[in-house]
Design an enzyme around this catalytic site. Structure first.
Site, mmCIF file in Angstrom:
data_model
loop_
_atom_site.group_PDB
_atom_site.id
_atom_site.type_symbol
_atom_site.label_atom_id
_atom_site.label_comp_id
_atom_site.label_asym_id
_atom_site.label_seq_id
_atom_site.Cartn_x
_atom_site.Cartn_y
_atom_site.Cartn_z
ATOM 1 N N THR A 292 45.950 31.356 46.832
ATOM 2 C CA THR A 292 45.231 32.476 47.428
ATOM 3 C C THR A 292 45.461 32.471 48.934
ATOM 4 O O THR A 292 45.344 31.432 49.590
ATOM 5 C CB THR A 292 43.724 32.406 47.134
ATOM 6 N N PHE B 90 44.377 33.659 52.588
ATOM 7 C CA PHE B 90 43.216 34.074 53.363
ATOM 8 C C PHE B 90 43.664 34.490 54.762
ATOM 9 O O PHE B 90 44.546 33.849 55.355
ATOM 10 C CB PHE B 90 42.210 32.925 53.511
#
Length: 282
Positions: free
Chosen positions: A180, A182
């Site tokens: 993921t 960010f």
């Protein structure tokens, strides 16, 4: 703001032990004294930074398996905050339960819906009932508080440690290529640096045949690492284009291309030009 002048506060969405907190802990690099602070929603993360409650914030913008996280991406186009960097977190899910609970005792498994979707092979193998929760670490926290012995949670190993749960299995995600990304938010623009950069922008063009292609042609010769369209929330059947460019907005080639987009677009915003992540954490 943080109480100690030498400690910086980084806001994230979720509970301690979430992948957002892992991103927050690593947002400012090694050796920085960081205090993390969790908020219930992405909007509250941005508001905390805008209000000075936190020095920085982290928002997830895309997952390598699930794609773009649209709520965060839309928020980036609305806020006046600057993107000052990015953190890429390796998402490694663990199956955890109360101490003394065995795998055969489990009947239900709780986690955030994307995490449940990423672990379907194990869930189906055992015939467990999935239970959707607000976030991964929250499911671990709730399990520790409820004391339910037929329930397991899917979260990070850090969550298991924080909430006193026993890890039954590690790396239970269906696909190991699970990351993921960010973005790091701040009230101030990032300081100039010689590190490899990304530049992110959002724009809209008028509905004229070929005009979108003409606008994108302003970026020819540059490497676009992401391009995506999103419906505008203030106008039906109108779309925003989100683009990530490999390069620094201060570079003359990138600056010239951005100027071309700004001239043609009916709406445009440079979300940030910031150092690109050079590895993964977690």
């Amino acid at each position: 703001m943080s109480e100690r002048p030498d400690r910086l506060t980084v806001a994230f969405q979720g509970n301690p032990g979430s992948y957002g907190e892992i991103a927050a802990l690593n947002a400012l690099g090694e050796g920085r004294d960081v205090e993390t602070r969790g908020y219930p929603t992405f909007h509250e993360v941005a508001r905390a930074v805008e209000a000075g409650e936190a020095d920085f914030g982290v928002l997830p913008v895309e997952n390598s398996l699930m794609g773009a996280i649209h709520q965060s991406i839309d928020l980036l186009s609305e806020t006046d905050l600057h993107v000052t960097g990015e953190v890429i977190v390796r998402v490694s899910h663990c199956l955890m339960a109360l101490p003394g609970v065995a795998l055969e005792d489990i009947r239900r498994v709780a986690s955030q819906q994307p995490a449940l979707d990423q672990c379907t092979v194990l869930i189906r193998k055992h015939g467990w009932q999935p239970v959707a929760a607000h976030d991964t670490a929250g499911s671990a926290k709730n399990l520790a508080q409820s004391g339910e012995r037929d329930l397991a949670a899917i979260a990070s190993s850090r969550a298991a440690e924080l909430y006193g749960l026993n890890i039954l299995q590690r790396e239970i995600e269906d696909e190991p290529f699970n990351f993921t990304r960010f973005m790091i938010l701040s009230r101030a623009e990032p300081a100039p640096s010689d590190a490899p950069h990304k530049t992110s922008l959002v724009f809209a063009v008028r509905h004229t045949p070929g005009f979108l292609v003409e606008t994108l042609n302003e970026l020819r010769g540059l490497n676009l690492s992401r391009i995506e369209s999103r419906p505008r929330r203030d106008r039906a059947w109108s779309y925003l284009m989100y683009v990530d460019i490999e390069g620094d907005a201060r570079d003359p080639r990138v600056a010239q291309a951005l100027a071309g987009v700004l001239r043609k677009a009916s709406y445009a915003k440079i979300i940030g030009s910031y150092p690109a992540a050079q590895g993964t954490v977690g």
